[in-house]
Enzyme design. Structure first.
Site, mmCIF file in Angstrom:
data_model
loop_
_atom_site.group_PDB
_atom_site.id
_atom_site.type_symbol
_atom_site.label_atom_id
_atom_site.label_comp_id
_atom_site.label_asym_id
_atom_site.label_seq_id
_atom_site.Cartn_x
_atom_site.Cartn_y
_atom_site.Cartn_z
ATOM 1 N N GLU A 31 -55.002 21.474 18.987
ATOM 2 C CA GLU A 31 -55.765 21.372 20.218
ATOM 3 C C GLU A 31 -55.697 19.908 20.659
ATOM 4 O O GLU A 31 -55.985 19.015 19.864
ATOM 5 C CB GLU A 31 -57.220 21.779 19.950
ATOM 6 C CG GLU A 31 -58.011 21.825 21.225
ATOM 7 C CD GLU A 31 -59.487 22.149 21.009
ATOM 8 O OE1 GLU A 31 -59.877 22.500 19.883
ATOM 9 O OE2 GLU A 31 -60.227 22.038 21.997
ATOM 10 N N ARG A 258 -56.088 23.493 3.422
ATOM 11 C CA ARG A 258 -56.009 22.289 4.242
ATOM 12 C C ARG A 258 -56.098 21.076 3.342
ATOM 13 O O ARG A 258 -56.595 21.123 2.221
ATOM 14 C CB ARG A 258 -57.048 22.284 5.346
ATOM 15 C CG ARG A 258 -58.479 22.044 4.947
ATOM 16 C CD ARG A 258 -59.430 22.366 6.100
ATOM 17 N NE ARG A 258 -59.505 21.329 7.114
ATOM 18 C CZ ARG A 258 -59.256 21.540 8.402
ATOM 19 N NH1 ARG A 258 -58.874 22.722 8.833
ATOM 20 N NH2 ARG A 258 -59.382 20.559 9.267
ATOM 21 N N LYS A 268 -61.511 15.589 13.596
ATOM 22 C CA LYS A 268 -61.278 14.845 14.830
ATOM 23 C C LYS A 268 -62.602 14.413 15.457
ATOM 24 O O LYS A 268 -62.677 13.368 16.090
ATOM 25 C CB LYS A 268 -60.475 15.700 15.810
ATOM 26 C CG LYS A 268 -58.995 15.727 15.471
ATOM 27 C CD LYS A 268 -58.198 16.503 16.501
ATOM 28 C CE LYS A 268 -58.257 17.978 16.230
ATOM 29 N NZ LYS A 268 -57.375 18.770 17.077
HETATM 30 P P1 ATP Z 1 -60.022 18.971 12.814
HETATM 31 O O1 ATP Z 1 -60.902 19.946 12.106
HETATM 32 O O2 ATP Z 1 -59.620 17.792 12.009
HETATM 33 O O3 ATP Z 1 -60.508 18.605 14.157
HETATM 34 P P2 ATP Z 1 -58.465 21.116 13.708
HETATM 35 O O4 ATP Z 1 -58.148 22.133 12.694
HETATM 36 O O5 ATP Z 1 -59.515 21.395 14.703
HETATM 37 O O6 ATP Z 1 -58.659 19.740 12.987
HETATM 38 P P3 ATP Z 1 -56.229 21.582 15.367
HETATM 39 O O7 ATP Z 1 -55.746 20.677 16.415
HETATM 40 O O8 ATP Z 1 -56.865 22.840 15.767
HETATM 41 O O9 ATP Z 1 -57.175 20.707 14.480
HETATM 42 O O10 ATP Z 1 -55.122 21.862 14.250
HETATM 43 C C1 ATP Z 1 -53.753 22.016 14.490
HETATM 44 C C2 ATP Z 1 -53.104 22.561 13.259
HETATM 45 O O11 ATP Z 1 -53.223 21.625 12.208
HETATM 46 C C3 ATP Z 1 -53.780 23.825 12.809
HETATM 47 O O12 ATP Z 1 -52.796 24.772 12.475
HETATM 48 C C4 ATP Z 1 -54.580 23.415 11.625
HETATM 49 O O13 ATP Z 1 -54.674 24.468 10.725
HETATM 50 C C5 ATP Z 1 -53.775 22.246 11.079
HETATM 51 N N1 ATP Z 1 -54.651 21.297 10.379
HETATM 52 C C6 ATP Z 1 -55.720 20.653 10.859
HETATM 53 N N2 ATP Z 1 -56.321 19.922 9.905
HETATM 54 C C7 ATP Z 1 -55.587 20.095 8.777
HETATM 55 C C8 ATP Z 1 -55.689 19.618 7.439
HETATM 56 N N3 ATP Z 1 -56.659 18.803 7.063
HETATM 57 N N4 ATP Z 1 -54.753 20.006 6.553
HETATM 58 C C9 ATP Z 1 -53.760 20.832 6.919
HETATM 59 N N5 ATP Z 1 -53.613 21.323 8.152
HETATM 60 C C10 ATP Z 1 -54.512 20.974 9.080
HETATM 61 MG MG MG Z 2 -59.616 23.051 15.929
#
Ligand code: ATP
Ligand code: MG
Length: 754
Positions: A31, A258, A268
């Protein structure tokens, strides 16, 4: 692929072999509401990596369904990150918003099928109606609206006739489903907000659960890989695609663990807070765990990819030690970066018996680094050394310059202190010294023994630089709030002094400042007038000792580290009393580490399995490691009854490790086999001939062979390059297929190379 492929690659291979898909398509779907972090690097590495390995394709898709938080600057940062890591998404970046019209059509189809309805409960009622884990929910009275009424209302939602929250579109699935996510999930909501791409075209936006599966389908994605917290959403993913009866092939969702790293926050939201509150200089502050931060700090893409490879892909969440990432960059730079000399806290040394300037030819690389290159260093009567490299009252074991202990100026001569000059306050302002003309480095005929060589720069020729010494952003192993910031994470030295050869117009170069660490010319603030260098990482792990006692104190009253590990939508589940008691027993009595204790204590099935195995063979640490890692992984997919192995077999395996019948590396192989066949470990070891080899009569000839094949390294090793020891051990282990007993190999190599 290698024999050690991860579970995702195993699935992909199976799907290719069975011709389920002709071509593999994955996607990385962030996102665009923040800069990508190291966790995203893991996801990029997996999604783009799998596509690359199987000649497929990986889309970069912006999951832009939440207009209020998203922005083009984040899109750019995401593109930068993927490119920098060396991957290619093809011609176009994809956007979920491109599919808004198509997704809207699919919603109408569901309504027409009687599978979706417009609900008008308010948020609180909706929560009440949903029920609980133990109680079924009840369906909203609005669910009985006719198809016509639903179509009409949904269209009017789209046309902007209603306020935010007045209505939503929901799937009609099952209000008593055990999986709470299936209790009529939301598909669309009203949001009167400006979208950075579709502007004001839409005031209804699809929810993740509806948009994601359809975007995957529209793009022809085959494997939709996401993190574990989406496990329960998988049922909705499948429901939507199945209910719409889309033409095959369709994508399937697979989850992996993750990445969490200690001393780091990774959401984020928290990173945004650091930026907004001005606690860091921006998203690309070199202390941030963002890709942009690492890039600016001087990390190489290779080091990040190596890290991602090392941590592997698992199905159980766990916490990675940040020192592992630091190790990867250190290891990468060790073989790549030229060594130069920089003095951070200078004190002047006047060499009384030296006149003029001598240009000293000095190699950029130590002899164990296979790179060539040298520069001239001016040596003169006045040089600066590091203040702490001189001591008037040296502590025991001090190896550097003192009043009666000479020292070598690296690449140059040995000097001896003659006099110490102080100001009125007793501070040392200058050291008067003499050099020995016969002691030149590489041609030393002086016969003087020194205990160390220190860095220095010539007073007249040295250049002034700004050095930014970065350290970990958080002082706490499991930071929870921004109060846990490390107050010493940035120290700026305005007037460090560096040898002139380093100041060139070269960009994107990294240096080792001898005895200080690895440094990188700051890509933004560096200019000819004001060269600025960022410290990438120190030469060794300065936290290794520091952090130990702290964690111990912490876990006494509050087990902190594990709170981050079982992250469920960003919230930590507190331990129950009995889990806490187990945790304490494991850490205190059985001496297990926090991470392992946490995994076991929180999971009754695992802790029972562990304790039962322990009763059969008492080896608390080895058994715990296998249960918390390997057994836990198996239990992600299966129940305990479905496992092909049992406590007895694990105990037997551990016994063989402890008794050195097999190496721990081979044990992994045996475990894998055991999970598949259910054979006893002793039988597997026997059948496959995996017994560890400890017999010198077998190992010695192999060592002799390695020695005769590598005469150059033998010579270097004998000349004092101890680092090559590991090389020899590695070669011998490799030659025995990992079966040689490492301890015996070590001992024999030491003897053979004497
Ligand atoms: P955050 O929780 O840090 O804001 P998010 O999951 O909301 O991260 P997205 O932009 O939705 O962030 O994630 C994009 C991709 O990256 C998704 O497929 C998510 O599963 C993966 N991702 C995000 N954080 C991690 C992590 N800590 N380890 C592995 N993959 C991740
Ligand atoms: Mg997200």
């Amino acid at each position: 692929m290698s024999e050690n492929k991860d579970f995702l690659r195993a699935i992909v291979e199976e799907d290719l072999n069975s011709k389920k898909y002709e071509k593999i398509v994955t996607r990385f779907p962030p996102e665009p509401n923040g800069f990508p972090h190291i966790g995203h690097a893991k996801s990029i590495f997996i999604n783009f990596g799998i596509a690359r390995d199987y000649n497929g394709h990986c889309n970069l898709r912006m999951d832009d369904t939440n207009p209020t938080t998203e922005d083009t600057k984040y899109v750019e940062a995401l593109k930068d990150a993927v490119t920098w890591l060396g991957y290619d998404w093809g011609e176009n970046v994809q956007f979920t918003s491109n599919y808004f019209p198509k997704i809207y059509e699919y919603a109408i189809e569901l309504i027409k099928m009687g599978k979706a309805y417009v609900d008008s409960l308010d948020e609180e009622q909706m929560r009440e109606y949903r029920g609980t884990v133990t109680e079924a929910g009840k369906r909203s009275e609005f669910a009985s609206r006719s198809i016509e009424e639903n179509l009409d209302l949904f269209e009017r939602m789209k046309n902007g006739e209603f306020k935010d929250g007045e209505h939503v579109l929901r799937a009609k699935i099952d209000m008593s489903a055990a999986n709470m996510k299936l209790r009529d999930p939301l598909l669309y909501r009203i949001r009167h907000a400006h979208h950075f791409r579709t502007n004001d075209d839409w005031c209804i936006y699809p929810m993740y659960d509806f948009a994601h599966c359809l975007s995957d389908y529209i793009e022809g994605v085959t494997h939709s890989i996401c993190t574990l917290e989406f496990e329960n959403n998988r049922d909705i993913y499948n429901w939507v695609l199945d209910t719409l009866q889309l033409t095959p092939p369709r994508p399937y969702q697979h989850e992996f663990a993750r990445l969490g790293i200690n001393y780091t926050v990774m959401s984020k939201r928290k990173l945004l807070e650091l930026v907004n509150k001005g606690l860091v200089s921006g998203w690309d502050d070199p202390r941030m765990p963002t890709i942009a931060g690492y890039k600016r700090r001087g990390y190489t893409p290779e080091s990040i990819l190596t890290f991602c490879e090392q941590i592997g892909i698992a199905k159980a969440n766990s916490m990675v030690d940040v020192s592992q990432l630091e190790f990867c960059i250190r290891d990468d730079l060790n073989t790549k970066s030229p060594r130069v000399m920089c003095v951070l806290d200078p004190i002047k040394v006047v060499i009384e018996n030296f006149e003029g300037v001598e240009e000293i030819d000095a190699s950029y690389y130590p002899h164990d680094v296979p790179k060539e290159g040298s520069r001239k260093i001016p040596f003169s009567k006045e040089v600066y050394i590091e203040r702490e490299d001189f001591s008037e009252n040296p502590p025991k074991g001090y190896n550097r310059l003192t009043i009666d202990q000479p020292v070598r100026l690296r690449h140059a001569y040995i000097i001896t202190c003659k006099e110490v000059i102080k100001d009125d306050n007793g501070n040392i302002v200058e050291i008067r010294a003499e050099y020995n003309p016969a002691s030149k480095s590489g041609n030393d005929k002086s016969g003087i023994k020194v205990k160390s060589a220190i860095q220095w720069v010539s007073v007249n020729e040295a250049k002034k630089i700004e050095v930014r010494l970065y350290d970990r952003l958080f002082k706490d192993e499991a930071p929870e709030t921004l109060d846990d910031l490390n107050p010493d994470s940035l120290k700026i030295i305005k007037d460090a002094l560096i040898e002139p050869a380093v100041i060139t117009d070269k960009v994107d170069v990294r240096f080792q400042f001898e005895r200080q660490g690895y440094f990188y010319a700051d890509p933004i603030d560096y200019s000819d007038d004001k060269p600025v260098f960022n410290k990438i990482v120190g030469l060794k792990d300065s936290w290794a000792k520091k952090s130990k006692p702290k964690t111990e104190v912490k876990t006494q009253n509050k087990p902190k580290i594990e709170t981050k590990k079982e992250v469920v939508h960003g919230e930590a589940e507190p331990m129950t009393e009995s889990q806490k008691a187990l945790f304490d027993k494991y850490t205190n009595d059985l001496k297990l580490n926090n991470e392992v204790s946490n995994i076991l204590a929180r999971d009754e099935v695992l802790s029972n399995f562990y304790e039962d195995s322990l009763k059969i063979f008492n080896s608390p640490v080895t058994i715990a490691n296998i249960v918390a890692n390997d057994v836990a992984k198996e239990l992600k997919d299966k129940t305990i009854d479905e496992l092909k192995f049992n406590c007895e077999m694990i105990s037997e395996l551990v016994k063989m490790i402890d008794e050195e019948t097999i190496s721990s590396k081979i044990a992994k192989q045996v475990f894998e086999e055991m999970t598949k066949t259910g054979e006893k470990p002793s039988k597997i070891v026997e059948d496959k001939g995996l017994v560890q080899v400890s017999d010198p009569a077998v190992i010695l000839p192999i060592i002799e062979n390695v020695i005769s094949q590598n005469p150059e390294n033998v010579e270097k090793y004998k000349a004092g390059n101890n680092k090559l020891f590991g090389f020899f051990v590695g070669q011998v282990l490799k030659a025995t297929g990992g079966k040689a007993n490492p301890k015996v190999v070590n001992e024999l190599i030491i003897k053979s190379l004497k």
